[in-house]
Design an enzyme around this catalytic site. Structure first.
Site, PDB file in Angstrom:
ATOM      1  N   GLU A 101       0.858  -1.402  -0.073  1.00 57.37           N
ATOM      2  CA  GLU A 101       0.044  -0.128  -0.111  1.00 57.37           C
ATOM      3  C   GLU A 101       0.908   1.256   0.010  1.00 57.37           C
ATOM      4  O   GLU A 101       2.028   1.123   0.317  1.00 57.37           O
ATOM      5  CB  GLU A 101      -0.778   0.045   1.255  1.00 57.37           C
ATOM      6  CG  GLU A 101      -2.520  -0.403   1.061  1.00 57.37           C
ATOM      7  CD  GLU A 101      -3.055   0.670   0.214  1.00 57.37           C
ATOM      8  OE1 GLU A 101      -2.586   1.485  -0.421  1.00 57.37           O
ATOM      9  OE2 GLU A 101      -4.340   0.654   0.493  1.00 57.37           O
ATOM     10  N   ASP A 102       0.338   2.528  -0.318  1.00 57.46           N
ATOM     11  CA  ASP A 102       0.921   3.822  -0.445  1.00 57.46           C
ATOM     12  C   ASP A 102       0.959   4.247   0.893  1.00 57.46           C
ATOM     13  O   ASP A 102       2.068   4.597   1.456  1.00 57.46           O
ATOM     14  CB  ASP A 102       0.299   4.421  -1.371  1.00 57.46           C
ATOM     15  CG  ASP A 102      -1.105   4.921  -1.454  1.00 57.46           C
ATOM     16  OD1 ASP A 102      -1.761   4.012  -0.594  1.00 57.46           O
ATOM     17  OD2 ASP A 102      -1.681   5.637  -2.070  1.00 57.46           O
ATOM     18  N   ASP A 105      -4.126   5.201   6.314  1.00 56.74           N
ATOM     19  CA  ASP A 105      -4.634   6.669   6.922  1.00 56.74           C
ATOM     20  C   ASP A 105      -5.737   6.180   8.180  1.00 56.74           C
ATOM     21  O   ASP A 105      -5.465   5.719   9.111  1.00 56.74           O
ATOM     22  CB  ASP A 105      -5.247   7.330   5.816  1.00 56.74           C
ATOM     23  CG  ASP A 105      -5.677   8.566   6.212  1.00 56.74           C
ATOM     24  OD1 ASP A 105      -5.237   9.153   7.218  1.00 56.74           O
ATOM     25  OD2 ASP A 105      -6.684   9.318   5.567  1.00 56.74           O
ATOM     26  N   PHE A 155      -1.777  16.385   4.256  1.00 55.24           N
ATOM     27  CA  PHE A 155      -2.222  15.849   3.017  1.00 55.24           C
ATOM     28  C   PHE A 155      -0.926  15.594   1.844  1.00 55.24           C
ATOM     29  O   PHE A 155      -0.442  16.995   1.702  1.00 55.24           O
ATOM     30  CB  PHE A 155      -3.393  16.553   2.243  1.00 55.24           C
ATOM     31  CG  PHE A 155      -3.890  15.800   1.066  1.00 55.24           C
ATOM     32  CD1 PHE A 155      -4.650  14.902   1.177  1.00 55.24           C
ATOM     33  CD2 PHE A 155      -3.501  16.197  -0.245  1.00 55.24           C
ATOM     34  CE1 PHE A 155      -5.136  14.031   0.248  1.00 55.24           C
ATOM     35  CE2 PHE A 155      -3.941  15.421  -1.328  1.00 55.24           C
ATOM     36  CZ  PHE A 155      -5.012  14.365  -1.150  1.00 55.24           C
ATOM     37  N   ARG A 168       0.853  11.845  -9.083  1.00 52.46           N
ATOM     38  CA  ARG A 168       1.241  10.436  -8.793  1.00 52.46           C
ATOM     39  C   ARG A 168       2.830  10.576  -9.229  1.00 52.46           C
ATOM     40  O   ARG A 168       3.740   9.497  -8.744  1.00 52.46           O
ATOM     41  CB  ARG A 168       0.375   9.564  -9.354  1.00 52.46           C
ATOM     42  CG  ARG A 168      -0.850   9.430  -8.797  1.00 52.46           C
ATOM     43  CD  ARG A 168      -1.404   8.300  -9.430  1.00 52.46           C
ATOM     44  NE  ARG A 168      -2.920   8.118  -9.299  1.00 52.46           N
ATOM     45  CZ  ARG A 168      -3.747   7.935  -8.097  1.00 52.46           C
ATOM     46  NH1 ARG A 168      -3.109   7.685  -7.047  1.00 52.46           N
ATOM     47  NH2 ARG A 168      -5.005   7.931  -8.125  1.00 52.46           N
TER      48      ARG A 168
END
Ligand code: IMP
Ligand code: MG
Length: 177
Positions: A101-102, A105, A155, A168
């Site tokens: 996963e990136d 959160d 963010f 990205r």
């Protein structure tokens, strides 16, 4: 919120520091899995850069799978509702499975995936790897087995992470104030 300009971004992790951390994680995974076959599962789209870079350091027999999940919400806030856009996977019974996963959160996406895999398969080993861990935002009890950086509640964009689909492609990770 208008379009973010790249000149408004502050660098949080440089390309160099990301590449160093990814290589270090690769070294760790090589020790962990040895010559055992590994199935990496990339959660599109955010994890694509991380998946590709990490995989280049891995030495065991490796298969790459790609799934696509999407969480409803605005560009900035995740709602906790996860939707499987494409979750077709091969038979993972008895396999070493590593989800890539990136960012974790709230944790809803990770939880959804962990539950899905445990419901459908009995892997030999099952671990969760995330480039970033935004621990301070967690809403469900779940932690990645491996992560490269812990981050604050900002963010972030770049290196796979997007704002409204953009950024990205940046080789670094930045944030907007
Ligand atoms: P979670 O379900 O709340 O853990 O959110 C996971 C997903 O939200 C990630 O896979 C990202 O796609 C997205 N996300 C969370 N934080 C950020 C961020 O700072 N920038 C861009 N996307 C984010
Ligand atoms: Mg994602």
């Amino acid at each position: 919120m208008d379009m973010i300009k790249e000149s408004d971004l502050k660098v949080l992790f440089s390309e160099d520091s990301i590449q160093k951390a990814v290589r270090a994680l690769g070294d760790k995974l090589n020790i962990e899995y040895g010559d055992d076959e590994l199935y990496m599962i990339c959660v599109l789209k955010g994890s694509v850069m991380f998946m590709v870079d990490l995989s280049k350091h891995l030495k065991m027999p490796l298969k790459m799978e790609f799934i696509r999940l999407s969480s409803y919400g605005s560009a900035f806030v995740s709602t906790g509702k996860v939707r499987a856009v494409d979750i077709s996977l091969p038979d993972l019974n008895g396999k070493n499975v590593l989800v890539i996963e990136d960012i974790v959160d709230t944790g809803h996406t990770a939880k959804f995936l962990v539950d899905f895999i445990n419901l459908n398969f009995k892997p030999k080993t099952f671990k969760f790897c995330s480039l970033l861990d935004k621990k301070c935002k967690r809403e469900v009890e779940i932690d990645p087995d491996y992560f490269c950086f812990e981050v604050d509640d900002k963010f972030l964009v770049g290196y796979g992470l997007d704002y409204d689909g953009y950024y990205r492609n940046l080789p670094y990770i930045g944030y907007v104030e």
